[in-house]
Design an enzyme around this catalytic site. Structure first.
Site, PDB file in Angstrom:
ATOM      1  N   GLU A 121     -48.224  32.679 -42.051  1.00 41.64           N
ATOM      2  CA  GLU A 121     -48.764  32.500 -43.416  1.00 41.64           C
ATOM      3  C   GLU A 121     -50.092  31.744 -43.403  1.00 41.64           C
ATOM      4  O   GLU A 121     -50.321  30.832 -44.196  1.00 41.64           O
ATOM      5  CB  GLU A 121     -47.736  31.800 -44.319  1.00 41.64           C
ATOM      6  CG  GLU A 121     -46.529  32.672 -44.599  1.00 41.64           C
ATOM      7  CD  GLU A 121     -45.573  32.106 -45.641  1.00 41.64           C
ATOM      8  OE1 GLU A 121     -45.939  31.153 -46.338  1.00 41.64           O
ATOM      9  OE2 GLU A 121     -44.461  32.633 -45.747  1.00 41.64           O
TER      10      GLU A 121
HETATM   11  C1  LIG Z   1     -42.786  34.636 -35.830  1.00 39.47           C
HETATM   12  C2  LIG Z   1     -43.820  35.279 -36.660  1.00 39.47           C
HETATM   13  C3  LIG Z   1     -43.491  35.921 -37.843  1.00 39.47           C
HETATM   14  C4  LIG Z   1     -44.454  36.610 -38.580  1.00 39.47           C
HETATM   15  N1  LIG Z   1     -44.090  37.327 -39.671  1.00 39.47           N
HETATM   16  C5  LIG Z   1     -45.007  38.178 -40.233  1.00 39.47           C
HETATM   17  C6  LIG Z   1     -44.617  39.122 -41.234  1.00 39.47           C
HETATM   18  O1  LIG Z   1     -43.469  39.187 -41.637  1.00 39.47           O
HETATM   19  N2  LIG Z   1     -45.558  39.977 -41.721  1.00 39.47           N
HETATM   20  C7  LIG Z   1     -46.856  39.941 -41.310  1.00 39.47           C
HETATM   21  O2  LIG Z   1     -47.663  40.721 -41.767  1.00 39.47           O
HETATM   22  N3  LIG Z   1     -47.268  39.021 -40.380  1.00 39.47           N
HETATM   23  C8  LIG Z   1     -46.375  38.174 -39.828  1.00 39.47           C
HETATM   24  N4  LIG Z   1     -46.774  37.268 -38.857  1.00 39.47           N
HETATM   25  C9  LIG Z   1     -48.178  37.218 -38.500  1.00 39.47           C
HETATM   26  C10 LIG Z   1     -48.864  35.877 -38.792  1.00 39.47           C
HETATM   27  O3  LIG Z   1     -49.188  35.787 -40.132  1.00 39.47           O
HETATM   28  C11 LIG Z   1     -50.074  35.827 -37.845  1.00 39.47           C
HETATM   29  O4  LIG Z   1     -49.551  35.437 -36.600  1.00 39.47           O
HETATM   30  C12 LIG Z   1     -51.138  34.902 -38.275  1.00 39.47           C
HETATM   31  O5  LIG Z   1     -51.823  35.461 -39.357  1.00 39.47           O
HETATM   32  C13 LIG Z   1     -52.142  34.592 -37.174  1.00 39.47           C
HETATM   33  O6  LIG Z   1     -52.589  35.735 -36.486  1.00 39.47           O
HETATM   34  P1  LIG Z   1     -52.569  35.758 -34.877  1.00 39.47           P
HETATM   35  O7  LIG Z   1     -51.240  35.310 -34.432  1.00 39.47           O
HETATM   36  O8  LIG Z   1     -53.018  37.098 -34.445  1.00 39.47           O
HETATM   37  O9  LIG Z   1     -53.610  34.639 -34.431  1.00 39.47           O
HETATM   38  P2  LIG Z   1     -55.199  34.756 -34.316  1.00 39.47           P
HETATM   39  O10 LIG Z   1     -55.752  35.344 -35.557  1.00 39.47           O
HETATM   40  O11 LIG Z   1     -55.526  35.409 -33.033  1.00 39.47           O
HETATM   41  O12 LIG Z   1     -55.614  33.233 -34.281  1.00 39.47           O
HETATM   42  C14 LIG Z   1     -55.549  32.422 -33.100  1.00 39.47           C
HETATM   43  C15 LIG Z   1     -56.047  31.025 -33.446  1.00 39.47           C
HETATM   44  O13 LIG Z   1     -57.402  31.081 -33.900  1.00 39.47           O
HETATM   45  C16 LIG Z   1     -57.524  30.379 -35.131  1.00 39.47           C
HETATM   46  N5  LIG Z   1     -58.552  31.017 -35.957  1.00 39.47           N
HETATM   47  C17 LIG Z   1     -58.729  32.334 -36.221  1.00 39.47           C
HETATM   48  N6  LIG Z   1     -59.785  32.500 -37.036  1.00 39.47           N
HETATM   49  C18 LIG Z   1     -60.285  31.276 -37.297  1.00 39.47           C
HETATM   50  C19 LIG Z   1     -61.367  30.763 -38.082  1.00 39.47           C
HETATM   51  N7  LIG Z   1     -62.177  31.547 -38.787  1.00 39.47           N
HETATM   52  N8  LIG Z   1     -61.568  29.433 -38.102  1.00 39.47           N
HETATM   53  C20 LIG Z   1     -60.764  28.599 -37.403  1.00 39.47           C
HETATM   54  N9  LIG Z   1     -59.732  29.019 -36.671  1.00 39.47           N
HETATM   55  C21 LIG Z   1     -59.495  30.317 -36.616  1.00 39.47           C
HETATM   56  C22 LIG Z   1     -56.156  30.481 -35.787  1.00 39.47           C
HETATM   57  O14 LIG Z   1     -55.958  29.393 -36.689  1.00 39.47           O
HETATM   58  C23 LIG Z   1     -55.245  30.368 -34.568  1.00 39.47           C
HETATM   59  O15 LIG Z   1     -55.062  29.010 -34.270  1.00 39.47           O
HETATM   60  C24 LIG Z   1     -45.810  36.576 -38.151  1.00 39.47           C
HETATM   61  C25 LIG Z   1     -46.158  35.883 -36.984  1.00 39.47           C
HETATM   62  C26 LIG Z   1     -45.188  35.258 -36.231  1.00 39.47           C
HETATM   63  C27 LIG Z   1     -45.600  34.569 -34.978  1.00 39.47           C
END
Ligand SMILES: Cc1cc2nc3c(=O)[nH]c(=O)nc-3n(C[C@H](O)[C@H](O)[C@H](O)COP(=O)(O)OP(=O)(O)OC[C@H]3O[C@@H](n4cnc5c(N)ncnc54)[C@H](O)[C@@H]3O)c2cc1C
Length: 811
Positions: free
Chosen positions: A501
């Protein structure tokens, strides 16, 4: 002369402080310059030049028509040319939701009467009954070790219970068979379940958070509502919502998944107008068991079958998972948690137009719909589940700190252990306060987007601090996995809440202040709106009003920051009460300082502020801490200002104020302009940064409060699940705490008898029997001590396994 200048400056500070009108400013400045110029005995010629300049100044600033058409017009042009670029998706995020208490905090002058007038955070009789019965029963059915280690899933009877008792339909109205709970109740349910099992909490919270039900309620067509809401409320449909994919995580608006409008065959009918979809999604909670898939994709209409543009934007659809081409069922394995989470793909899946949430009218509005709905879900689910874990940590750490002895002392009495205990108690107190305060906002009809980011970030981050501390307090007991370990799964799973989220780094550095400053600011949105207004006359009128209102706002906050910096907030009119008055005053002082720093940051850094995430992160911290501080004061008032809770209140508030000071200093020190650094430092901290962190003595009082059964400890952990079964690890610990305290005088008698050489036995149980046989203890006393020994042993022991049991795939 010096005296005159000081007097004039003093008058200016007062004018700014009280936010007088532009004409009063013009008059004051004309008089001031005139008086100074005459006192300086300048030549007649110079005086004439000064008078002419003053006349022009008064004319162009004092006459509204001239001011608007000359000054404001020029500034509007400059503003338009330098307006930071805001993308369409950013704009939708900014526009979504409402401004609530965040607006007060950014005003520099929070209206505490408005806070006092808010209702108490409470539950209805029916909601409380559900928590005392259904939720209690559900918690009793949950064995988290069995769920996470043996089954990697909830047992079938738990799934059934959750569906049958309406846990999936907490946000669905009664007319569709749902429970129609308030946000407060929804949050309390998730929190209690989370204090027992993270897996069960996630399973319950996801269908009630951002997903098919929420989207249908707000945007669904009447047919869609009729078709799905009852089935969702009763658990006949298991929903999930898929936005994230391998190439679009935090930047979710960049999803590559697409749909193309075309004619296709559907359920035996040829030439049905619909969409051919392709997607690859991952991390989708409940997807492996879902029967109804909410999907976000970009819609294209290259053949203009819908009669409009070809790129139609992000669109949302609800797709039954038995639709041909939908691939679903495989699982990810999120940090030893057993809630269902997995990927889904679709290759050339054809759906009719009626699957679009809200029908054709909602095509291309998906991003806005998601942003609007995110605020409610994000305000409830993760904060509630964090609080459940934090309360469990607080309750068990206190008890364990009292029961577990080393060096002949309960470990919780060592000063080194008191420190983490204090953090555990105070953070739990503050985050639970913010959880309830935010749920109240939702129940009042708000969709507080910035606040939802604040509470999501701080509840999960503080949850991480608390669980780390709890693990330290428990030593090896926290490390060893098994049936008797009530902390380790929470420790393992806390990064999940931090990632989902809106991953926390991004939430802190980009969303809280980035969106907050624009969204909650009393003037910035108005200025931007005026700059974007094509009607020149209207734009100029609006811009002039907003600009000069803004100017007076900045000057007022500068004056207030300076004056309150001198008095440390003393003298500000706030709600009465010796225990809380200074905290309200300090929050007001820092609200003015925050508003000033935010304006200076926006003016100085302009569009580059978006990339200056370290500065905006610190400003976000100040806004967040002001919010958490407000919630904490409200909680203290709502609880009836109990004296026993003062150590928790004091620690939480003093820590927050100290951290506000640190964050503001960090902002000031890192501004690129030296002059601004110097001036802002003098305005906000004219006498230096004088606040200190909470004292050791306050921390000591919190540790004592956690280790002693009593009203304050119960209030801190109210709402968590407390098993009464002494065979249960948490039930045994609670019983052991009571027993330890009860048996302390008897233990002292035994120690004395042993020192006097009356007792010879080396083992504790045998010694108790010996004391009974010698008449040192009565039979009942001996029984009490034997039970105490058994309970303490149960608490101290950890699980062990035959090597084979720990091999993978043992079933
Ligand atoms: C267990 C679990 C359940 C989930 N459930 C759902 C679901 O039901 N439906 C759904 O659609 N999604 C779901 N998600 C997805 C979740 O919302 C994403 O994991 C989240 O949006 C982050 O994306 P990412 O993991 O690809 O990280 P990335 O986007 O790769 O980010 C990696 C790091 O970089 C940082 N970062 C990225 N951009 C910036 C910026 N501009 N400035 C500063 N920092 C930045 C982030 O804060 C993070 O620390 C789930 C994820 C998990 C792990």
């Amino acid at each position: 002369m010096l005296l005159t200048i000081l007097l004039v400056l003093g008058i200016f500070v007062l004018l700014a402080f009280f936010r007088v009108s532009i004409s009063s400013w013009v008059l004051a400045m004309v008089l001031a310059v005139f008086v100074i110029a005459s006192q300086a005995r300048v030549s007649d010629n110079a005086l004439q030049v000064v008078s002419a300049l003053l006349f022009l100044f008064a004319l162009f600033f004092g006459v509204p028509f001239l001011r608007r058409n000359v000054i404001s017009n020029a500034l509007l042009k400059f503003f338009r040319n330098n307006l930071p670029h805001i993308s369409a998706t950013e704009q939708e995020a900014i526009d979504a939701g409402t401004v609530w208490w965040d607006g007060e905090l950014l005003s520099g002058h929070p209206n505490w009467n408005r806070l006092s007038a808010l209702p108490k955070c409470s539950l209805s009789v029916a909601e409380q009954a559900f928590i005392d019965n259904e939720v209690e029963q559900l918690c009793a059915m949950l064995n988290d070790w069995d769920i996470t280690h043996n089954r990697a899933d909830l047992p079938p009877e738990v799934w059934q219970f959750i569906k049958d008792r309406g846990f999936f339909g907490m946000i669905i109205p009664k007319q569709y068979g749902g429970l129609e709970f308030s946000a407060q109740a929804h949050s309390a349910v998730v929190s209690k379940v989370a204090s027992r099992s993270g897996t069960a909490a996630v399973t319950v919270m996801v269908p009630n958070s951002l997903g098919p039900a929420e989207l249908l309620l707000h945007y669904g067509t009447p047919e869609q509502k009729e078709k799905y809401l009852y089935r969702l409320a009763k658990g006949i449909e298991v929903p999930c919502f898929a936005l994230t994919g391998p190439f679009a995580g935090s930047d979710a608006a960049a999803i590559p998944d697409y749909g193309v409008v075309c004619f296709g065959e559907f359920q035996g009918k040829a030439s049905v107008l619909g969409i051919r979809l392709n997607w690859e999604k991952r991390y989708i909670t409940l997807a492996p068991a879902a029967t109804l898939l909410g999907l976000a994709f970009k819609l294209h209409d290259p053949e203009h079958l819908l009669g409009g543009e070809s790129n139609l934007g992000i669109t949302l659809a609800l797709i039954p998972t038995d639709t041909p081409g939908v691939q679903i069922g495989r699982r990810h394995f999120p940090l030893n948690s057993a809630f269902l989470n997995g990927p889904t793909q679709g290759k050339d899946v054809f759906i009719p137009m009626s699957y679009i949430i809200g029908g054709a009218a909602r095509i291309g509005q998906g991003w806005r719909m998601l942003m609007e709905c995110l605020a409610a879900g994000r305000s409830i689910s993760l904060p509630a589940s964090s609080v459940g874990g934090m309360q469990l940590a607080a309750r068990t750490c206190g008890a364990y700190g009292r029961v577990r002895k080393q060096f002949n002392m309960p470990i919780g009495k060592f000063e080194g252990v008191e420190e983490p205990l204090a953090r555990i108690g105070a953070h739990t107190y503050m985050v639970d306060a913010a959880r309830k305060f935010t749920a109240l906002a939702i129940d009042m009809g708000e969709k507080p987007s910035v606040i939802s980011a604040i509470i999501k970030y701080h509840a999960t981050e503080r949850g991480r601090i608390v669980i780390n501390d709890a693990m330290d307090v428990h030593g090896g007991k926290g490390i060893s996995l098994g049936q008797d370990n009530y902390l380790a799964r929470f420790y393992q799973q806390i990064p999940i809440g931090i990632t989902v989220e809106g991953a926390n780094i991004l939430t802190r550095t980009l969303m809280i202040f980035g969106q907050g400053a624009i969204r909650s600011h009393p003037y910035v949105l108005k200025e931007v709106a005026a700059a974007n207004d094509k009607d020149r006359k209207r734009a100029l009128l609006q811009f002039d009003a907003a600009l000069f209102g803004h100017l007076s706002f900045v000057l007022s906050n500068a004056a207030r920051s300076f004056v309150f910096g001198l008095t440390a907030g003393r003298g500000i009119d706030v709600p009465e009460g010796v225990e809380t008055q200074r905290y309200y005053q300090q929050l007001t002082r820092f609200s003015a300082a925050f508003a000033l720093s935010a304006d200076v940051a926006m003016a100085l850094l302009g569009s580059s502020l978006k990339r200056r995430e370290k500065i905006s992160g610190r400003l976000g911290d100040v806004l967040s801490l002001l919010y958490l501080g407000t919630a904490t004061l409200k909680r203290f008032e709502d609880d009836g200002r109990p004296a026993d809770d003062l150590p928790l209140l004091d620690w939480a508030m003093q820590d927050a104020l100290y951290k506000i000071q640190l964050a503001l200093k960090g902002v000031i020190q890192n501004f690129p302009n030296r002059l601004v650094r110097w001036n802002l430092g003098r305005l906000i901290f004219p006498l230096g940064a004088r606040l200190s962190p909470p004292s050791d003595q306050t921390g000591h009082q919190i540790a004592a409060l956690l280790m002693q059964p009593g009203a304050a400890r119960d209030r801190l952990t109210v709402g968590m699940y407390l098993p009464s079964d002494e065979q249960d690890a948490v039930g045994a610990l609670e019983a052991a705490l009571h027993s330890t305290l009860l048996c302390e005088p008897l233990q002292a008698e035994l120690t004395e008898a042993r020192k006097a050489g009356k007792l010879k036995q080396l083992e504790e149980v045998a010694r108790i029997a010996e004391a009974r046989d010698l008449g040192i203890l009565t039979v009942d006393e001996a029984l009490q001590l034997q039970r105490d020994y058994a309970l303490r042993r149960k608490v101290i022991m950890v699980d062990d396994f035959a090597p084979k049991q720990l091999m993978a795939n043992q079933g």
